[in-house]
Design an enzyme around this catalytic site. Structure first.
Site: not given
Ligand SMILES: *Cc1c(COP(=O)(O)O)cnc(C)c1O
Length: 386
Positions: A191
């Site tokens: 991210k």
């Molecule tokens: C990455 C992601 C998540 C989950 O995030 P985590 O921190 O891995 O739990 C949820 N929604 C979207 C759209 C994502 O891309």
């Protein structure tokens, strides 16, 4: 590093290459030496900085965005017999948390240009059992917040924003989470703000925040850091069978440093984005949608779509062959075997999303890409598509 004859990269370019500068590494080292490996002073500091950054009064550091989405639904007392509206183009976690609570995710179609949740489809999907809408600010874009807020108000629904892609996303002078009752952020390794594993839940409600804190750490009336910080021996109580969703100070140390660097790193994302747009304008591909001038797009993913008649899967094979990492964000959830099996969805039910799901692919977009690597990606995409 290219083969001089074919121009092909000799080394695989990872889809989301991580890179940390010395300041970030030092901050983690300090955290390791501080004596607080788990939730402690750095988590508190990160929460304060993050709440300020997004303009909410409270932020709770967690182990993931998934945990944040789950907690929000749980705190709004969503459970068996309830329905939650979810766009079908999103990561599985957005819908899985609804299942974990015994509620029913109701998938809705998306805007054919942006892939964002369609307010019109949300309104059509509302039943007396609907309790909330999970709004996903896909790829770093902003959903139609005013329309969604208006629907939520008229039908007494909660809006929970999945801001996994939208840490930097703003509309005018407000963060995109401003329209939501609660919003969850992801700091997963790929991210824009990446600490490995981590997340944040934000809210303006003091009461919601206090209950979230307790629920995120075993249902204990006071976490370890709070017990340590008050005078005298502190008894604790278990007020509910809570979960184990807390953030560690090691993650928080990295988070604090990354937050400081987000602005400059977004500039680099924009630079690469513009180079890609120029380089691919003449290909048989649909470029990512334009962003309106009042929106700051977090530019989390650069997602292209193939035009009718061109095989996306062949392009992905070709890119892998060219040593370029690529990914699909996302397969429409209503067509996955669990959700289609359980709820009887069929191809044709949510046509805009299906066209999206069949044609999209993402190419590397991180601020750490060198100009040479950007050139490699451009050359590979052009070669494969042509
Ligand atoms: C990455 C992601 C998540 C989950 O995030 P985590 O921190 O891995 O739990 C949820 N929604 C979207 C759209 C994502 O891309």
């Amino acid at each position: 590093m290219q083969n001089p004859l074919s121009g092909k990269r000799e080394e695989f370019l990872h889809f989301a290459k991580p890179c940390l500068d010395d300041g970030e590494i030092e901050a983690v080292q300090k955290a390791l030496q501080s004596g607080w490996l788990t939730t402690g002073p750095l988590t508190s500091e990160f929460q304060t900085c993050f709440a300020e950054y997004v303009g909410h009064s409270h932020a709770l550091g967690l182990s993931s965005c998934t945990a944040g989405l789950f907690l929000a639904l749980k705190l709004y007392e969503i459970g068996p017999g309830d329905e939650v509206i979810v766009p079908t183009i999103t990561f599985a976690a957005t819908a899985n948390v609804v299942e974990h609570l015994g509620a029913k995710p109701v998938f809705v179609d998306v805007d054919p240009e942006t892939g964002l949740i369609s307010p019109e489809k949300v309104e059509e999907a509302i039943t007396p059992a609907t309790k909330a809408v999970l709004v996903v600010h896909l790829y770093g874009q902003s959903a139609d917040n005013e329309a969604l807020r208006d629907i939520a108000t008229r039908h007494s629904l909660k809006i929970i924003a999945d801001c996994a892609h939208a840490t930097e996303t703003r509309v005018g002078d407000k963060h995109v989470s401003d329209w939501a009752d609660a919003a969850a952020f992801s700091f997963y390794a790929t991210k824009n703000l990446a600490v490995g594993e981590g997340g944040m839940l934000v809210t303006n409600s003091e009461e919601f925040y206090e209950r979230a804190q307790i629920l995120a750490l075993h249902g204990m009336s006071r976490g370890a850091y709070a017990r340590y910080h008050t005078k005298g021996f502190q008894l604790y109580d278990i007020v509910t069978p809570g979960y184990k969703f807390n953030m560690t100070d090691i993650s928080a140390a990295l988070g604090i440093e990354q937050l400081k660097r987000l602005h400059n790193r977004l500039r680099r994302r924009e630079e690469i984005w513009n180079r890609y747009n120029e380089a691919f304008a003449d290909l048989q591909l649909l470029l990512p949608p334009e962003t309106s001038s009042e929106v700051v797009n977090a530019r989390h993913l650069y997602t292209l779509r193939t035009k009718e008649g061109i095989s996306r899967d062949k392009i992905l094979d070709g890119l892998i062959d060219e040593n370029i990492g690529c990914a699909i964000h996302f397969i429409a959830l209503h067509l996955t075997s669990f959700y289609s099996g359980k709820y009887g969805y069929r191809r044709g039910d949510l046509p805009n999303a299906e066209r999206f799901s069949d044609s999209l692919f993402s190419i590397p977009l991180t601020p750490y890409l060198t100009d040479e690597e950007v050139n490699d990606v451009i050359r590979a995409v052009r070669t494969v598509v042509e």
